[in-house]
Design a protein around this motif. Structure first.
Motif, PDB file in Angstrom:
ATOM      1  N   SER A  89     171.283  73.089  31.847  1.00 42.75           N
ATOM      2  CA  SER A  89     172.238  72.303  31.051  1.00 42.75           C
ATOM      3  C   SER A  89     173.556  72.172  31.788  1.00 42.75           C
ATOM      4  O   SER A  89     173.883  72.971  32.675  1.00 42.75           O
ATOM      5  N   VAL A  90     174.295  71.134  31.392  1.00 45.57           N
ATOM      6  CA  VAL A  90     175.682  70.954  31.828  1.00 45.57           C
ATOM      7  C   VAL A  90     176.526  70.853  30.559  1.00 45.57           C
ATOM      8  O   VAL A  90     176.238  70.029  29.679  1.00 45.57           O
ATOM      9  N   CYS A 143     183.867  72.588  33.377  1.00 46.01           N
ATOM     10  CA  CYS A 143     182.479  72.168  33.575  1.00 46.01           C
ATOM     11  C   CYS A 143     181.649  73.430  33.806  1.00 46.01           C
ATOM     12  O   CYS A 143     181.992  74.266  34.650  1.00 46.01           O
ATOM     13  N   GLU A 144     180.558  73.558  33.051  1.00 42.09           N
ATOM     14  CA  GLU A 144     179.682  74.731  33.161  1.00 42.09           C
ATOM     15  C   GLU A 144     178.261  74.267  33.435  1.00 42.09           C
ATOM     16  O   GLU A 144     177.679  73.508  32.653  1.00 42.09           O
ATOM     17  N   VAL A 145     177.696  74.698  34.554  1.00 40.25           N
ATOM     18  CA  VAL A 145     176.344  74.321  34.964  1.00 40.25           C
ATOM     19  C   VAL A 145     175.476  75.566  34.955  1.00 40.25           C
ATOM     20  O   VAL A 145     175.801  76.567  35.616  1.00 40.25           O
ATOM     21  N   CYS A 195     181.875  66.029  37.207  1.00 42.68           N
ATOM     22  CA  CYS A 195     181.488  67.326  37.760  1.00 42.68           C
ATOM     23  C   CYS A 195     180.291  67.104  38.678  1.00 42.68           C
ATOM     24  O   CYS A 195     179.264  66.542  38.264  1.00 42.68           O
ATOM     25  N   CYS A 227     174.824  61.508  33.014  1.00 41.27           N
ATOM     26  CA  CYS A 227     174.491  62.666  33.850  1.00 41.27           C
ATOM     27  C   CYS A 227     173.267  62.369  34.705  1.00 41.27           C
ATOM     28  O   CYS A 227     172.358  61.645  34.285  1.00 41.27           O
ATOM     29  N   ARG A 234     180.972  77.838  36.884  1.00 39.56           N
ATOM     30  CA  ARG A 234     182.043  77.198  36.112  1.00 39.56           C
ATOM     31  C   ARG A 234     183.204  76.822  37.023  1.00 39.56           C
ATOM     32  O   ARG A 234     183.491  77.523  37.998  1.00 39.56           O
ATOM     33  N   ILE A 242     179.115  74.415  41.886  1.00 35.00           N
ATOM     34  CA  ILE A 242     179.843  73.185  41.590  1.00 35.00           C
ATOM     35  C   ILE A 242     180.617  72.804  42.846  1.00 35.00           C
ATOM     36  O   ILE A 242     181.452  73.563  43.328  1.00 35.00           O
ATOM     37  N   TRP A 261     180.589  70.697  28.906  1.00 37.95           N
ATOM     38  CA  TRP A 261     182.017  70.493  29.103  1.00 37.95           C
ATOM     39  C   TRP A 261     182.784  71.144  27.956  1.00 37.95           C
ATOM     40  O   TRP A 261     182.378  71.045  26.792  1.00 37.95           O
ATOM     41  N   LEU A 275     167.792  72.782  36.833  1.00 41.83           N
ATOM     42  CA  LEU A 275     168.922  72.611  35.931  1.00 41.83           C
ATOM     43  C   LEU A 275     168.494  72.820  34.478  1.00 41.83           C
ATOM     44  O   LEU A 275     167.536  72.219  34.007  1.00 41.83           O
ATOM     45  N   CYS A 290     177.695  64.868  36.564  1.00 43.84           N
ATOM     46  CA  CYS A 290     177.829  64.587  35.143  1.00 43.84           C
ATOM     47  C   CYS A 290     179.232  64.042  34.894  1.00 43.84           C
ATOM     48  O   CYS A 290     180.230  64.700  35.226  1.00 43.84           O
TER      49      CYS A 290
END
Length: 276
Positions: A48-49, A106-108, A37, A84, A119, A18, A51, A46, A89
């Motif tokens: 998922s993203v 925010c978690e990617v 984010c 996104c 995160r 991130i 929140w 990728l 996103c």
């Protein structure tokens, strides 16, 4: 003894990360707040993203699913939507009408087989700043010794509501039991106005002037302070009698001045009429 050189093999792996997380430090409950984010995937795909508000998931973007975006409204907060892309996103949330502080994360995550997760977290406090200075009511321009004054200081609407303190000549006034800060009914977004009265007993031997000031303080970090001040002039009985006497003389002078102007005007008119 023979030494054999050891060949060290360095395997370089690329990792997603991130790069930027934008969360407003303060959010107004009357309008939506934007959270964004930004991330780099390198050679990863990728998955998922997500929140989170504190520990509750509020938003999920999964490009392999249909629909790709899912919203999760939790108690006290409304997620209005989001947009996104492959490297960012953005989410819009309506803050709750309470003076609260929450963590937004925010978690990617990447696709398998690694399923790596990155995160980042920032905090946002719900605050509505007052737009105007407080207003002092009941402060006359002129008083005499021994008078009793009852002043009122009213703050502008804010969240949390402002706490009010009174000062006389820069000295903090300790409130009496019945002089606590009072609050109005909540308006849209939970905003409230506040007010506090101050009883002032003008000393019988006082003269000169009193400077009264009220401070409306919004207890955030750092505190937001707005104030208002008024100057009250104190006239002794001797000064008041002189003031009234001078006012009487001025009144008499003005009266005679008007008589002279009236008579002069009549004489001028009569003179012009006789010539005609």
């Amino acid at each position: 003894m023979r030494f054999f050189p050891v060949l060290a093999l360095c395997v370089v792996t690329s990792a997603h990360k991130i790069t930027q997380l934008k969360v407003p430090l303060y959010a107004d409950p009357r309008r939506a707040a934007e959270l964004s984010c930004h991330f780099e995937m390198d050679d990863q795909k990728l998955h998922s993203v997500k929140w989170y508000r504190d520990t509750h998931e509020i938003f999920r973007y999964n490009p392999s699913q249909k629909p790709p975006i899912r919203l999760f409204n939790v108690t006290g907060i409304m997620v209005q939507g989001g947009v996104c892309q492959i490297d960012s996103c953005l989410v819009r949330v309506m803050p709750p009408p309470l003076a609260t502080r929450a963590a937004y994360t925010c978690e990617v995550s990447t696709e398998g087989p690694k399923f790596q997760i990155a995160r980042k977290t920032k905090h946002m406090t719900v605050v509505a700043m007052p737009e105007n200075d407080p207003v002092i009511i009941g402060a006359p321009k002129l008083v005499k010794p021994g008078e009793q004054l009852l002043l009122n200081c009213t703050s502008d609407y804010s969240l949390p509501p402002s706490d009010i303190n009174w000062y006389i000549d820069n000295e903090l006034q300790k409130p009496e039991v019945w002089q606590r800060t009072e609050l109005s009914a909540p308006e849209f977004g939970g905003l409230r106005a506040s007010w506090r009265v101050l009883r002032v007993a003008v000393p019988s031997a006082a003269s000169g002037a009193l400077r009264v000031r009220c401070e409306a303080t919004l207890m955030v970090e750092p505190p937001v302070v707005r104030d208002a001040a008024s100057i009250i002039t104190i006239h002794s009985l001797t000064q008041l009698s002189k003031y009234v006497s001078n006012l009487g003389v001025a009144s008499v002078c003005n009266k005679y001045l008007w008589i002279v102007l009236f008579v002069s005007n009549r004489l001028l008119v009569n003179n012009m009429t006789s010539r005609l």
